[in-house]
Design a protein around this motif. Sequence first.
Motif, PDB file in Angstrom:
ATOM      1  N   ASN A   1      76.560  69.188  35.952  1.00 21.47           N
ATOM      2  CA  ASN A   1      76.456  67.433  35.583  1.00 21.47           C
ATOM      3  C   ASN A   1      75.511  66.708  36.858  1.00 21.47           C
ATOM      4  OD1 ASN A   1      78.837  66.894  38.294  1.00 21.47           O
ATOM      5  ND2 ASN A   1      79.097  68.175  37.578  1.00 21.47           N
ATOM      6  N   GLU A   2      74.951  66.017  36.887  1.00 22.93           N
ATOM      7  CA  GLU A   2      74.468  65.040  38.423  1.00 22.93           C
ATOM      8  C   GLU A   2      75.865  63.977  38.987  1.00 22.93           C
ATOM      9  OE1 GLU A   2      71.695  65.314  38.415  1.00 22.93           O
ATOM     10  OE2 GLU A   2      70.393  66.444  36.981  1.00 22.93           O
ATOM     11  N   ARG A   3      76.524  64.481  38.890  1.00 25.20           N
ATOM     12  CA  ARG A   3      77.652  63.531  39.521  1.00 25.20           C
ATOM     13  C   ARG A   3      77.746  63.929  40.840  1.00 25.20           C
ATOM     14  NH1 ARG A   3      82.962  60.195  37.583  1.00 25.20           N
ATOM     15  NH2 ARG A   3      83.688  59.516  40.212  1.00 25.20           N
ATOM     16  N   PHE A   4      78.551  65.575  40.555  1.00 21.73           N
ATOM     17  CA  PHE A   4      78.603  66.430  41.508  1.00 21.73           C
ATOM     18  C   PHE A   4      77.616  66.969  42.207  1.00 21.73           C
ATOM     19  CE2 PHE A   4      82.842  65.580  39.434  1.00 21.73           C
ATOM     20  CZ  PHE A   4      83.149  65.165  40.086  1.00 21.73           C
ATOM     21  N   LEU A   5      77.109  67.156  43.504  1.00 23.03           N
ATOM     22  CA  LEU A   5      76.036  67.240  44.017  1.00 23.03           C
ATOM     23  C   LEU A   5      76.428  68.287  44.993  1.00 23.03           C
ATOM     24  CD1 LEU A   5      73.394  67.251  43.655  1.00 23.03           C
ATOM     25  CD2 LEU A   5      73.134  65.287  45.214  1.00 23.03           C
TER      26      LEU A   5
END
Length: 878
Positions: free
Chosen positions: A191-195
């Motif tokens: 995902n792109e939310r948790f980096l």
Amino acid sequence: MKASEIRSKWLAFFESKGHKIEQSASLVPHNDPSLLWINAGMAPLKPYFDGRVIPDNPRIANSQKCIRTNDIENVGKTRRHHTMFEMLGNFSIGDYFKEEVITWAWEFLTSPQWIGFDPERLSVTVYPEDEEAFRFWNEKIGLPEARIYKLEENFWDIGEGPCGPCTEIFYDRGDAFGDLSDPECWPGGENERFLEVWNLVFSQYNHNKDGSYTPLPNKNIDTGAGLERFTSILQNVDSNFDTDLFRPIIDRTCEIAGVSYHTNPEHDIALKVIADHIRTVAFAVGDGVMPSNEGRGYVIRRLLRRAVRYGKTIGVDRPFLFELVAVVAEIMGAYYTEVVEKREFIEKVIRTEEERFHETLSDGLSLLGELVKSAKAFGKSLISGPDAFKLYDTYGFPFDLTEDYAAEHGMTVDRDGFDASMEEQRTRARAARQDTGGMNVQGGPLADFTEKSAFVGYQDLTVDGAKVLAIVDGDSLVQEAGEGSHVLVILDRTSFYAESGGQVGDSGTIAGEGFTLSIDNVTKAPHGQPVHHAIVERGTVKVGDSVQAVVTTATREDTIKNHTATHLLHRALKDVLGEHVNQAGSLVEPERLRFDFSHFGSITPEELTEIERRVNEQIWLGTSVQIDNKSLAEAKAMGAMALFGEKYGEVVRVVRVGDYSLELCGGCHVANTSQIGLFKLVSESGIGSGVRRIEAVTGRHAYLYMEGQLDVLKQAAVLLKSNLSDVPKRIEGLHAQVKDLTRDNESLQSKLSRIEAGSLETQAKTIGGVTVLAAEVNAPSMDALRGIVDELKTKLVSSIIVLGAASEDKVNLVAAVSPDLVKQGFNAGKIIKEAAAACGGGGGGRPDMAQAGGKDPSKLAAALQIAEELVLAQSNVI
């Protein structure tokens, strides 16, 4: 917060925690053939981690430039894929461990003085069996159990050597970047939310050769955080490419191309690829890597050509990448000064390569056209995978370009075959490096030996009353060693120079009451002590014995002549070829010197003569060599050159040769340049990737070399029956005679070819409606055979000609197909390939003309028969 500010905060934070700040190492690994590039922050620190070298300070931090090209196809298409990136790292070599590094990571990330992240936005992952890390996060930091995820893959292991569990820290970018209802939207999911912003590796085990794991003698910390990721979060942008590390490059490219960013998705990909690749290429060239067809140079050439191709997709049909180097220097130059200092050289290299590629693109398009034409001639509608890969590999054609061109002509391209060829190349590249190993296992008999040993041999080649501190026999420290033993010996004081900085170790003897040791080399222990490689020639040596250490005078004197000459050579190369020349390795032995240096292009004989003259001029001047100890800051302020790959302490030796040469060097040198006597270049060559090599000799070895060359000249004079001064004139006369004889021979051969062709013309037959001549002839060489074929082509205007000539141990074959029959689908290259196979050989060529060789003359008649059968088979198809 600007990227430069984030980098500065990182280094300042860890400096406040007692860390030594290491400058970023070159992208080119030093003395590490297991790596093509420096690809992680810890890569240049491997000697510390595996115990070969003990650092002055066990706490280290850096911001390291890295290159990874394993997933280059994703660059520009994702938010965070790059070929070059900066890895922020903090490291502990047997000092602090989990509790400290976790505590400091939290402090750096959440403190308003440093990064200032909202603690509620941070989550971590840990290895399931690492209860200690879980406890520190949960109990000491106060992170709720719900934000600590246990993942099996959180174990860092690259094979034999140090390894251990790790913990990764993730930043929650908020609802705009992902919905928590998505099963993949969690730390560690796709995902792109948790980096992920930081990985803390706890190196606490050795991965042994037998696959087992044992605790390390010293536990280490190895961490890595991406500067680009930090910057994207702190600048609140959608991707790394929108940060101040890349956006100025993209904006300048838009100006050049006359396009806009964030208006056309295809253009955006091109702009990102260009921005990424020009950074990588600029830094690599600055570190001495030149575009070439092998190794690192091949990677750089590929990146450049890929960027040029993407430039064409946004309408730029001229060299332009070199213009972006100034923008890269402006963004990165404050910390990476080499990009600023070498900017003009980097621009020149890139512009030259761009210009060459624009010419190559035309050649590639011609080849692609031939492939399409040939395929259609045989009724095919598919370009093979290997052919597409050749276009990609040799001419830099992306697969999609080949696909587009093929589609324009109603054809397709074999993607699976292309991928298979690509994987074969990757496998070969991996195999070329895997045998060299990666990380050594910690330990060894001298890993914990810390007693001091002083080198006092800059002036004194003999030391009396030295004390034996340690003896190593095999893998063990021993108290004594008897006659015939091969051992390592450390003294409290020694006159023997230990191999370093390119200078080989000394040889000589160590003797005491009742024993004698022969020394053939000296290296350095992990804690820096000189280690004498010894054979006990007589008696028994014991720890604590008093000894006399004597360096062999002749070899040391020859060595120091070569070492000082190397400094003079370095300066002369810069004077003649340009300031871009930098040392890329050296070897200083008693018999010779070898010097590797960065330079693209060849060196002319005139330049070599001038380089040699300048070095000898300094020798004839009899200049004093002055050596002083200075602080590193003072030495740099003086303009002293640092040597490739060397690490320097706070106090350094500065070697000055008059006003001519000034370098940092720990090696041994002459007191006056006149002691060198004579300098003579022996060879100069390219050794790949924009690196060239000079070998030279000095002193008595230069004299012996010159004497050897003179002996050769004298022998030539005897054979030519002339005196020495007339040798060139006599050779010139012989060349003229050979030229006349060659012309006469060619004329005679032409007449013979006409005669032979005349007798063969009547042997032509009609096969499947085609005139075919397949015959054995007498021809002493391939050139003669081609001459007969050329003569027959004027007589048999529409025909297929296959001629063979046999000698005792080989066969020569030549095939020719007239233009009208080529259009019908006949191919000389394919005919000759099949025919040659019958003779145990191979070859090929163009559809109209081809040649081959074979190993079995007895099969020539069968080969000619096969040629006729191929023509008949093709005629039936047509």
